[in-house]
Design a protein around this motif. Structure first.
Motif, PDB file in Angstrom:
ATOM      1  N   GLY A 185      50.998  40.431  39.706  1.00 53.00           N
ATOM      2  CA  GLY A 185      52.591  39.517  39.420  1.00 53.00           C
ATOM      3  C   GLY A 185      52.829  40.856  40.102  1.00 53.00           C
ATOM      4  N   GLU A 186      55.165  41.024  40.081  1.00 50.98           N
ATOM      5  CA  GLU A 186      55.284  42.339  40.473  1.00 50.98           C
ATOM      6  C   GLU A 186      55.753  43.436  38.569  1.00 50.98           C
ATOM      7  OE1 GLU A 186      57.342  39.890  43.509  1.00 50.98           O
ATOM      8  OE2 GLU A 186      58.692  40.529  42.349  1.00 50.98           O
ATOM      9  N   VAL A 187      56.006  44.543  39.098  1.00 46.26           N
ATOM     10  CA  VAL A 187      56.551  45.727  38.397  1.00 46.26           C
ATOM     11  C   VAL A 187      57.622  46.120  39.134  1.00 46.26           C
ATOM     12  CG1 VAL A 187      55.977  47.458  37.172  1.00 46.26           C
ATOM     13  CG2 VAL A 187      54.531  46.077  37.171  1.00 46.26           C
TER      14      VAL A 187
ATOM     15  N   GLN B  41      51.871  36.500  36.398  1.00 50.20           N
ATOM     16  CA  GLN B  41      50.672  34.904  35.685  1.00 50.20           C
ATOM     17  C   GLN B  41      49.284  35.619  35.140  1.00 50.20           C
ATOM     18  OE1 GLN B  41      51.204  32.986  40.073  1.00 50.20           O
ATOM     19  NE2 GLN B  41      49.236  33.247  39.996  1.00 50.20           N
ATOM     20  N   ILE B  42      48.990  34.766  34.966  1.00 57.53           N
ATOM     21  CA  ILE B  42      47.672  34.683  34.680  1.00 57.53           C
ATOM     22  C   ILE B  42      46.653  34.810  35.599  1.00 57.53           C
ATOM     23  CG2 ILE B  42      45.445  34.120  32.729  1.00 57.53           C
ATOM     24  CD1 ILE B  42      48.293  33.476  30.553  1.00 57.53           C
ATOM     25  N   GLU B  43      45.560  35.225  35.450  1.00 54.74           N
ATOM     26  CA  GLU B  43      44.957  35.401  36.859  1.00 54.74           C
ATOM     27  C   GLU B  43      43.048  34.653  35.931  1.00 54.74           C
ATOM     28  OE1 GLU B  43      46.313  34.872  39.636  1.00 54.74           O
ATOM     29  OE2 GLU B  43      44.795  36.269  40.549  1.00 54.74           O
ATOM     30  N   ASP B  44      42.105  33.842  36.639  1.00 50.13           N
ATOM     31  CA  ASP B  44      41.102  33.640  36.728  1.00 50.13           C
ATOM     32  C   ASP B  44      40.572  34.626  36.269  1.00 50.13           C
ATOM     33  OD1 ASP B  44      38.468  33.150  36.762  1.00 50.13           O
ATOM     34  OD2 ASP B  44      38.337  32.527  38.442  1.00 50.13           O
ATOM     35  N   GLN B  45      39.845  34.673  34.273  1.00 47.09           N
ATOM     36  CA  GLN B  45      39.551  36.525  34.478  1.00 47.09           C
ATOM     37  C   GLN B  45      37.441  36.122  34.263  1.00 47.09           C
ATOM     38  OE1 GLN B  45      41.961  37.566  31.544  1.00 47.09           O
ATOM     39  NE2 GLN B  45      42.753  36.221  32.993  1.00 47.09           N
ATOM     40  N   ASN B  46      37.938  35.422  35.343  1.00 54.69           N
ATOM     41  CA  ASN B  46      36.070  35.901  36.074  1.00 54.69           C
ATOM     42  C   ASN B  46      36.386  35.950  37.667  1.00 54.69           C
ATOM     43  OD1 ASN B  46      34.439  35.105  33.505  1.00 54.69           O
ATOM     44  ND2 ASN B  46      35.040  33.154  33.961  1.00 54.69           N
ATOM     45  N   ALA B  47      37.380  36.350  37.556  1.00 53.73           N
ATOM     46  CA  ALA B  47      37.597  36.050  39.160  1.00 53.73           C
ATOM     47  C   ALA B  47      36.974  38.088  39.848  1.00 53.73           C
ATOM     48  CB  ALA B  47      38.642  36.176  40.298  1.00 53.73           C
ATOM     49  N   VAL B  48      36.021  38.725  40.671  1.00 53.23           N
ATOM     50  CA  VAL B  48      35.644  39.279  41.311  1.00 53.23           C
ATOM     51  C   VAL B  48      36.242  39.586  42.790  1.00 53.23           C
ATOM     52  CG1 VAL B  48      34.260  40.937  41.646  1.00 53.23           C
ATOM     53  CG2 VAL B  48      34.240  39.365  40.007  1.00 53.23           C
ATOM     54  N   ASP B  49      37.382  40.754  43.461  1.00 48.45           N
ATOM     55  CA  ASP B  49      36.901  40.720  45.024  1.00 48.45           C
ATOM     56  C   ASP B  49      36.117  41.573  45.299  1.00 48.45           C
ATOM     57  OD1 ASP B  49      39.850  38.979  44.977  1.00 48.45           O
ATOM     58  OD2 ASP B  49      41.259  41.015  43.385  1.00 48.45           O
ATOM     59  N   VAL B  50      35.581  41.252  45.561  1.00 48.25           N
ATOM     60  CA  VAL B  50      34.306  41.721  46.293  1.00 48.25           C
ATOM     61  C   VAL B  50      34.739  42.207  47.639  1.00 48.25           C
ATOM     62  CG1 VAL B  50      31.322  41.741  47.477  1.00 48.25           C
ATOM     63  CG2 VAL B  50      32.543  40.488  45.528  1.00 48.25           C
TER      64      VAL B  50
ATOM     65  N   PHE C 203      57.378  33.756  39.023  1.00 50.13           N
ATOM     66  CA  PHE C 203      56.097  34.287  37.619  1.00 50.13           C
ATOM     67  C   PHE C 203      56.868  33.233  36.402  1.00 50.13           C
ATOM     68  CE2 PHE C 203      55.830  37.137  40.863  1.00 50.13           C
ATOM     69  CZ  PHE C 203      54.157  36.911  41.137  1.00 50.13           C
ATOM     70  N   PRO C 204      55.725  32.398  35.673  1.00 53.42           N
ATOM     71  CA  PRO C 204      56.270  31.907  34.292  1.00 53.42           C
ATOM     72  C   PRO C 204      56.468  33.279  33.625  1.00 53.42           C
ATOM     73  CG  PRO C 204      53.692  31.734  35.151  1.00 53.42           C
ATOM     74  CD  PRO C 204      54.551  32.938  35.819  1.00 53.42           C
ATOM     75  N   PHE C 205      55.873  34.965  33.368  1.00 50.84           N
ATOM     76  CA  PHE C 205      56.651  35.182  32.817  1.00 50.84           C
ATOM     77  C   PHE C 205      56.651  36.696  33.110  1.00 50.84           C
ATOM     78  CE2 PHE C 205      52.061  33.119  31.007  1.00 50.84           C
ATOM     79  CZ  PHE C 205      52.439  33.017  30.452  1.00 50.84           C
TER      80      PHE C 205
ATOM     81  N   THR D  86      53.718  38.090  22.533  1.00 51.30           N
ATOM     82  CA  THR D  86      51.636  38.461  22.377  1.00 51.30           C
ATOM     83  C   THR D  86      51.769  37.559  21.990  1.00 51.30           C
ATOM     84  OG1 THR D  86      52.384  38.954  20.423  1.00 51.30           O
ATOM     85  CG2 THR D  86      52.275  40.704  22.167  1.00 51.30           C
ATOM     86  N   GLU D  87      51.972  35.982  21.383  1.00 50.12           N
ATOM     87  CA  GLU D  87      51.510  35.020  20.703  1.00 50.12           C
ATOM     88  C   GLU D  87      51.401  33.957  21.637  1.00 50.12           C
ATOM     89  OE1 GLU D  87      51.078  34.658  17.671  1.00 50.12           O
ATOM     90  OE2 GLU D  87      51.845  36.411  17.451  1.00 50.12           O
ATOM     91  N   GLU D  88      53.047  34.080  23.086  1.00 52.75           N
ATOM     92  CA  GLU D  88      51.819  33.555  24.029  1.00 52.75           C
ATOM     93  C   GLU D  88      51.525  33.784  25.310  1.00 52.75           C
ATOM     94  OE1 GLU D  88      56.184  33.564  26.482  1.00 52.75           O
ATOM     95  OE2 GLU D  88      57.247  34.054  24.847  1.00 52.75           O
TER      96      GLU D  88
END
Length: 157
Positions: free
Chosen positions: A47-49, A90-99, A4-6, A32-34
């Motif tokens: 990601g993972e926590v 990682q940042i996900e597609d902001q418009n994705a919906v798991d149906v 993961f990049p972050f 936050t700036e990134e």
């Protein structure tokens, strides 16, 4: 090395909002700036926590952002308030919906419901899909699918 990049480390803390108390991890201010918070104040990530798979969104509060960690997630990951965790994402597609499959099939069978579904924002669709996905039994899932389809047909969303 992370896939993961972050990555950041943070304690799990209790975040009080009125009479509610949530368990969260706060994003370090320097990160936050990134991230594209100006375009997506509720930034969806995967990601993972603490080594456990996680999907969710950073939520804004007074110039800071946090991840809300549900009781169910914490129980599965064996995490408690005060624990330090590594957050990798990682940042996900902001418009994705798991149906859920049941809802996808019901929408395909009902043109009126599908037409309304397609006019909804990604957030509204996620909310309706979540309602179905969180049902614990097949009969409850089917009732919720029927309810969602009815709301869409009647334009009550």
């Amino acid at each position: 090395m992370s896939d993961f990049p972050f990555v950041f480390d943070s304690p799990l803390v209790q975040h009080d909002v009125g009479t509610y108390a949530y368990t969260v991890v706060f994003l370090p201010a320097e990160m936050t700036e990134e991230l594209p918070f100006q375009d997506y104040p509720r930034l969806r990530i995967r990601g993972e926590v603490g080594g456990a798979p996680f999907s969710g969104a950073f939520q804004p509060v007074r110039g800071r952002w946090y991840l809300l960690l549900s009781k169910q997630f914490r129980r599965k990951a064996k995490l408690e308030v005060g624990d330090w965790v590594s957050v990798r994402f990682q940042i996900e597609d902001q418009n994705a919906v798991d149906v859920p499959d049941e809802l996808r099939l019901a929408l395909a069978e009902n043109k009126y419901a599908m037409d309304t579904w397609e006019t909804l924002s990604a957030g509204k669709r996620r909310g309706l899909a979540y309602r179905v996905a969180t049902a614990k039994t097949a009969p409850t899932r089917q009732r919720r699918v029927a309810s969602v389809i009815e709301m869409l047909v009647l334009g009550e969303v």
